[in-house]
Design a protein around this motif. Structure first.
Motif, short mmCIF file in Angstrom:
data_model
loop_
_atom_site.label_atom_id
_atom_site.label_comp_id
_atom_site.label_asym_id
_atom_site.label_seq_id
_atom_site.Cartn_x
_atom_site.Cartn_y
_atom_site.Cartn_z
N ASP A 13 -5.15 -12.49 6.18
CA ASP A 13 -4.12 -13.52 6.01
C ASP A 13 -2.83 -13.14 6.73
O ASP A 13 -2.21 -13.96 7.40
CB ASP A 13 -3.82 -13.72 4.51
N ASP A 14 -2.45 -11.88 6.56
CA ASP A 14 -1.21 -11.43 7.19
C ASP A 14 -1.34 -11.46 8.71
O ASP A 14 -0.41 -11.86 9.41
CB ASP A 14 -0.86 -10.01 6.72
N ALA B 113 -5.66 -2.48 5.34
CA ALA B 113 -5.77 -3.75 6.08
C ALA B 113 -6.63 -3.61 7.33
O ALA B 113 -7.07 -4.61 7.89
CB ALA B 113 -4.38 -4.26 6.46
N TYR C 235 0.83 -1.21 0.00
CA TYR C 235 0.00 0.00 0.00
C TYR C 235 0.86 1.25 0.00
O TYR C 235 0.42 2.33 -0.35
CB TYR C 235 -0.97 -0.03 1.18
N PRO D 115 -10.86 -7.73 5.22
CA PRO D 115 -10.55 -9.02 4.56
C PRO D 115 -9.14 -9.06 3.98
O PRO D 115 -8.44 -10.08 4.09
CB PRO D 115 -11.60 -9.09 3.44
N GLN D 116 -8.67 -7.94 3.40
CA GLN D 116 -7.33 -7.97 2.78
C GLN D 116 -6.19 -8.01 3.80
O GLN D 116 -5.04 -8.23 3.42
CB GLN D 116 -7.12 -6.82 1.79
N GLY D 117 -6.51 -7.80 5.08
CA GLY D 117 -5.45 -7.85 6.10
C GLY D 117 -5.47 -9.13 6.91
O GLY D 117 -4.59 -9.35 7.75
#
Lengths: 82, 461
Positions: free
Chosen positions: B35-36, B15, A27, B31-33
């Motif tokens: 997994d990490d 995230a 990002y 949702p995009q954060g």
């Protein structure tokens, strides 16, 4: 870990800088100049790391050789009169 | 949404976001954060960093709101007082830089990487710093370079180099450059001898040249995102940054106020009495949080700490703050946070929509405020009217104000007025009391020693 076992990955690491890979997505914008410079500096530091390991190997080999020859010397002297 | 207050500085990373509900701080993970975050928790990295006191611990929480796009919620441990890099002394900045590199190194060893290296990801709890951005960790894609390398140099290395090799007051550049000091600016301001340090030559000067050269994309753009940086090369880069940070020494030139207690107008007996008065006033109010404005090297902040308060000690002088900070670290005083702050120009709201970084006032009010040997500097050296001084303390103080009035016949004030016209006819103890009575009730006042100074205990109306 044997020093030799580090040498090969380090050299591979330095050379691998020229290999293509997946795009880096973050990002944060790393900035073109910063990104390019990091690759260059990483290559230099990676190579110097490899050279450092090579030099350490060389020094430790020399030390082993030197200490072996010194360890052998008294026994040679003892053996001499026979 | 009812009861939900967004934390304004957390919007950049998709995230997740920070918000408060009913006063409780939450972090929603998008949702995009997820997994990490899952990798951070399952890889052992979270436990390792928390056990070492390097990462802020959190608890997982049920959804505090519905409906929401976020999949998980965590409740991070609260930081008693949020401080900003432009309020840190050199050694605080260096500790934050080394912490960031420690965290990055630990992350690399577990197959992760810091996706940003902002100085705002570090906070101080007392004199100890801790990494607070739980969502900064990302799975490291094979051999991808560190996206935050430039940010680390701007946020940490450039200000540290300037503070070390030019002047500690240049930390104020971080107020105008919230994403760190631009490298070309740092390179211009640094002395030529900075090129003799390998770390600064490479990470600042050559780096600045590349940033400028490829600012429009060009040749680098074509190679961007296509080349690799293996892990051991990245580790060597982190190690090189660490050496560069460690090679910098604090500017030891004497601060304006560091020898204040040696040159004070109090003798030892009066100083002891002043300490007893302040301790007595504090114990009668038992504040949880104290702000000591004009704390110098923190003699009276320590009194507040001993009274059990989490104490933030502000002073304009970098060297005094640094001495206070190092002393707090050495003595293990865990509830003392020294910060650089000019009482006549405290930190304003900054950033996007003036809401990313809070002003000093917005981070208050403190339960109790100490303003010892300060009012004459504000009123006489800076021409600030007593009414305005009273309003400021009224804004930053929730309950108790312990304030010292230094009248015009005090030797310090006589010295201050010796080279200028005395335009301060209304600067008298009577008027001071009458002005402050508008917002405070004067509970007690006591003269210190045989001198003309008095210390007041006031409570907010």
């Amino acid at each position: 870990m044997k020093p030799q076992s580090l040498l090969v990955p380090a050299l591979v690491a330095a050379i691998a800088l020229l290999v293509m890979t997946d795009p880096a997505m973050a990002y944060l914008d790393p900035g073109s100049g910063s990104y390019f410079f990091q690759l260059l500096l990483g290559a230099v530091l990676g190579c110097s790391f490899a050279l450092k390991i090579y030099w350490r190997n060389l020094v430790s080999f020399g030390r082993r050789l030197f200490s072996k020859s010194r360890a052998n010397r008294p026994s040679e002297q003892q053996d001499g009169p026979e | 949404m009812t009861g939900i207050n967004e934390v304004k500085g957390s919007f950049r990373d998709p995230a997740g976001r920070m918000f408060r509900r009913d006063g409780v701080l939450y972090r929603g993970i998008a949702p995009q954060g997820l997994d990490d975050y899952s990798m951070l928790m399952s890889s052992g990295l979270y436990e390792e960093l928390c056990a070492a006191g390097k990462l802020i611990p959190h608890e997982e929480a049920a959804s505090p709101q519905a409906p929401t796009d976020e999949l998980r919620f965590i409740r991070p441990r609260e930081i008693p007082f949020i401080s900003y890099p432009y309020e840190w002394c050199f050694e605080q900045m260096r500790a934050a830089a080394l912490l960031t590199l420690d965290v990055q190194q630990a992350a690399l060893a577990r197959g992760m990487c810091l996706k940003d290296a902002s100085a705002y990801n570090v906070q101080f709890v007392g004199p100890r710093c801790v990494f607070i951005d739980t969502l900064s960790f990302a799975r490291r894609q094979a051999n991808v370079p560190w996206a935050a390398y430039g940010q680390f140099c701007r946020h940490f290395l450039a200000p540290l180099a300037l503070m070390s090799m030019r002047d500690a007051r240049l930390a104020a550049l971080l107020r105008t450059h919230l994403d760190g000091v631009p490298l070309d600016l740092a390179a211009k301001l640094l002395p030529k001898r900075s090129r003799l340090k390998m770390g600064l030559l490479s990470h600042l000067h050559m780096h600045a040249y590349f940033v400028k050269k490829f600012s429009s994309g060009g040749a680098a753009a074509s190679s961007k995102n296509t080349r690799t940086l293996p892990r051991n090369a990245l580790e060597a880069l982190v190690q090189s940054l660490r050496s560069a940070v460690l090679s910098l020494k604090s500017d030891e030139s004497s601060g304006e106020w560091t020898d204040y207690y040696d040159n004070t107008s109090y003798d030892a007996a009066a100083m002891d009495q002043k300490i007893r008065i302040v301790a007595d006033y504090l114990s009668s109010k038992a504040p949880a949080v104290v702000w000591d404005i004009g704390a110098n090297t923190g003699r009276f902040s320590q009194v507040a700490c001993e009274a059990g308060a989490y104490t933030v000690a502000f002073d304009i002088d970098h060297q005094a703050v640094q001495r206070n900070y190092l002393d707090a670290l050495r003595s293990g005083r865990g509830n003392l946070l020294p910060l650089v702050c000019d009482a006549t120009n405290p930190s304003p709201p900054l950033g996007w929509a003036l809401a990313e970084r809070d002003s000093l006032t917005a981070r208050g009010p403190a339960d109790a405020v100490l303003a010892l040997a300060l009012v004459h500097h504000l009123a006489i050296a800076n021409n600030i009217p007593l009414e305005s001084i009273c309003d400021f303390f009224g804004d930053i103080c929730r309950s108790a104000l312990i304030i010292e009035f230094v009248p015009k016949d005090d030797p310090q004030v006589v010295r201050m007025l010796s080279m200028r016209a005395d335009i301060f006819d209304s600067y008298t103890p009577e008027r001071f009391e009458s002005v402050f009575s508008r917002r405070f009730a004067i509970e007690r006042s006591q003269r210190v020693g045989d001198g003309p100074r008095s210390i007041y205990l006031m409570t907010k109306r």
